[in-house]
Design a protein around this motif. Structure first.
Motif, short mmCIF file in Angstrom:
data_model
loop_
_atom_site.label_atom_id
_atom_site.label_comp_id
_atom_site.label_asym_id
_atom_site.label_seq_id
_atom_site.Cartn_x
_atom_site.Cartn_y
_atom_site.Cartn_z
N ARG A 172 0.13 -13.55 -11.50
CA ARG A 172 -0.41 -12.19 -11.36
C ARG A 172 -1.27 -12.08 -10.11
NH1 ARG A 172 -4.31 -10.17 -16.02
NH2 ARG A 172 -5.89 -11.09 -14.64
N PHE A 173 -1.13 -10.95 -9.41
CA PHE A 173 -1.95 -10.67 -8.23
C PHE A 173 -2.59 -9.30 -8.38
CE2 PHE A 173 0.62 -14.03 -6.48
CZ PHE A 173 -0.24 -14.69 -5.60
N ASP A 174 -3.84 -9.21 -7.94
CA ASP A 174 -4.58 -7.96 -7.99
C ASP A 174 -4.09 -7.04 -6.87
OD1 ASP A 174 -7.23 -6.92 -9.41
OD2 ASP A 174 -7.27 -6.26 -7.32
N MET A 175 -3.94 -5.75 -7.19
CA MET A 175 -3.57 -4.75 -6.20
C MET A 175 -4.56 -3.59 -6.27
SD MET A 175 0.62 -4.66 -6.33
CE MET A 175 0.79 -4.26 -4.58
N THR A 176 -4.62 -2.82 -5.22
CA THR A 176 -5.50 -1.67 -5.18
C THR A 176 -4.85 -0.53 -4.40
OG1 THR A 176 -7.79 -0.98 -4.73
CG2 THR A 176 -6.70 -2.33 -3.06
N ASN A 177 -5.34 0.70 -4.64
CA ASN A 177 -4.78 1.85 -3.93
C ASN A 177 -4.99 1.72 -2.42
OD1 ASN A 177 -4.22 2.88 -6.44
ND2 ASN A 177 -5.75 4.52 -6.37
N THR A 178 -4.04 2.22 -1.69
CA THR A 178 -4.22 2.33 -0.24
C THR A 178 -4.98 3.62 0.08
OG1 THR A 178 -2.09 3.42 -0.08
CG2 THR A 178 -2.13 1.03 0.29
N HIS A 179 -5.42 3.74 1.33
CA HIS A 179 -6.11 4.95 1.78
C HIS A 179 -5.50 5.43 3.09
CE1 HIS A 179 -9.14 4.88 -1.35
NE2 HIS A 179 -9.28 3.57 -1.15
N GLU A 180 -5.84 6.64 3.42
CA GLU A 180 -5.32 7.24 4.65
C GLU A 180 -5.79 6.45 5.87
OE1 GLU A 180 -9.37 8.93 4.02
OE2 GLU A 180 -7.63 8.48 2.75
N PRO A 181 -5.02 6.47 6.95
CA PRO A 181 -5.43 5.74 8.16
C PRO A 181 -6.64 6.40 8.80
CG PRO A 181 -3.46 7.05 8.57
CD PRO A 181 -3.71 7.14 7.10
N PRO A 182 -7.40 5.64 9.58
CA PRO A 182 -8.65 6.16 10.15
C PRO A 182 -8.45 7.31 11.13
CG PRO A 182 -8.14 3.97 11.03
CD PRO A 182 -7.21 4.21 9.89
N TRP A 183 -7.25 7.45 11.72
CA TRP A 183 -7.06 8.55 12.67
C TRP A 183 -6.71 9.86 11.96
CZ3 TRP A 183 -4.06 4.13 12.45
CH2 TRP A 183 -2.76 4.28 11.97
N TRP A 184 -6.57 9.81 10.63
CA TRP A 184 -6.50 11.06 9.88
C TRP A 184 -7.94 11.49 9.61
CZ3 TRP A 184 -2.33 11.38 5.47
CH2 TRP A 184 -1.05 11.11 6.02
N SER A 185 -8.46 12.35 10.43
CA SER A 185 -9.90 12.63 10.39
C SER A 185 -10.26 14.00 9.82
CB SER A 185 -10.48 12.51 11.82
OG SER A 185 -9.78 13.35 12.72
N ASP A 186 -9.27 14.77 9.39
CA ASP A 186 -9.59 16.10 8.87
C ASP A 186 -10.13 16.00 7.45
OD1 ASP A 186 -7.11 16.84 6.88
OD2 ASP A 186 -6.46 15.58 8.56
N ASP A 187 -10.71 17.08 6.97
CA ASP A 187 -11.37 17.09 5.66
C ASP A 187 -10.38 16.91 4.50
OD1 ASP A 187 -13.76 17.51 6.92
OD2 ASP A 187 -13.74 19.69 6.65
N GLN A 188 -9.13 17.22 4.73
CA GLN A 188 -8.13 17.13 3.67
C GLN A 188 -7.30 15.85 3.74
OE1 GLN A 188 -8.07 19.49 1.26
NE2 GLN A 188 -9.84 20.31 2.36
N ALA A 189 -7.72 14.91 4.57
CA ALA A 189 -6.92 13.71 4.78
C ALA A 189 -6.71 12.93 3.49
CB ALA A 189 -7.59 12.82 5.83
N ARG A 190 -7.77 12.71 2.71
CA ARG A 190 -7.63 11.94 1.46
C ARG A 190 -6.67 12.62 0.49
NH1 ARG A 190 -10.89 8.13 -0.86
NH2 ARG A 190 -10.94 7.43 1.31
N GLU A 191 -6.79 13.92 0.36
CA GLU A 191 -5.91 14.64 -0.56
C GLU A 191 -4.47 14.63 -0.07
OE1 GLU A 191 -6.61 15.72 -3.57
OE2 GLU A 191 -8.56 14.79 -3.24
N ARG A 192 -4.28 14.75 1.22
CA ARG A 192 -2.92 14.69 1.75
C ARG A 192 -2.30 13.32 1.50
NH1 ARG A 192 -1.91 14.83 6.90
NH2 ARG A 192 -4.03 14.66 7.75
N TRP A 193 -3.08 12.27 1.69
CA TRP A 193 -2.58 10.92 1.45
C TRP A 193 -2.19 10.73 -0.01
CZ3 TRP A 193 -1.19 6.95 4.51
CH2 TRP A 193 -1.02 5.70 3.91
N ARG A 194 -3.07 11.14 -0.89
CA ARG A 194 -2.77 10.99 -2.32
C ARG A 194 -1.56 11.82 -2.73
NH1 ARG A 194 -8.85 11.26 -4.99
NH2 ARG A 194 -9.42 9.09 -4.56
#
Length: 231
Positions: A172-194
């Protein structure tokens, strides 16, 4: 010129040399002996050439059969892996689980490496950096990554370290959610990624190695057996 090409050309060259040598011998015999001796010399030459050709064909056939048999055995030993990704509780964490279940004749793997593959979107940069092509290649374009710092996983969490696997043992290996890249700098970047990866499967390449065999590469697309939990 490759060794294989040389090997294929060599018999023809030898045959030509033998024919020339035979002609010279026969010509000498013609001058020094009667017709019967000439026929005997020619017959011996033809018999030698026929014997050589038969031996060469038999050798090539045996090699071809052995190659086919090796490929068949390699294919029949392709590892059978029971793999899954589960999210045991709400949050960003998940587990990747792998078990070797077959086939008959394969009881262990010396080394297994699991790599997260990106989605199938062409993300080649079309404008001046950032991002650079290296930035894009470094980022993981998918819903999950292996968790850096746990289970000896290195940044950015693209792959597991190599591990051995015995039949019916669970790894078994632990995994975690990815996140938007750092050059996605707009306010909606996290929501767009999800939104982009909310229902995406995790694309994996699994490399399996065993001493004395060529490596096997197994490709999987696994669902996350839980919903993507909003934080």
């Amino acid at each position: 010129m490759s060794m294989k090409t040389i090997r294929r050309a060599w018999p023809a060259a030898v045959a030509v040399a033998l024919v020339i040598a035979g002609v010279v011998t026969i010509r000498a015999d013609w001058l020094a002996a009667d017709d019967a001796n000439v026929l005997v010399a020619g017959g011996a030459l033809m018999a030698a050439l026929a014997s050589w050709a038969a031996t060469s064909r038999a050798s090539d056939t045996a090699e071809a059969v052995a190659s086919i048999e090796r490929e068949r055995w390699h294919r029949e030993l392709t590892p059978e892996l029971a793999v899954s990704i589960v999210r045991p509780a709400p949050g960003e964490r998940a587990w990747f689980r792998a078990k070797l279940t077959g086939p008959v004749g394969l009881d262990r793997l010396d080394a297994v490496v699991v790599t997260v593959r990106d989605d199938e979107v062409d993300r080649t940069p079309r404008t001046a950096p950032p991002p650079t092509a290296e930035d894009v290649a470094q980022h993981i374009w998918g819903p999950l990554r292996f968790t850096p710092g746990i289970d000896d996983v290195a940044e950015p969490g693209r792959a597991t370290p190599a591990f051995s696997l015995e039949r019916d043992d669970l790894r078994r290996f632990d995994m975690t959610n990815t996140h938007e890249p750092p050059w996605w700098s707009d306010d909606q970047a996290r929501e767009r990624w999800r939104g982009e990866y909310r229902n995406q499967k995790v694309r994996l390449k699994i490399e399996c190695r065993l001493k004395g065999h060529r490596p096997w590469f197994i490709y999987k697309e696994l669902p996350i057996n839980s919903r993507w939990t909003e934080l």
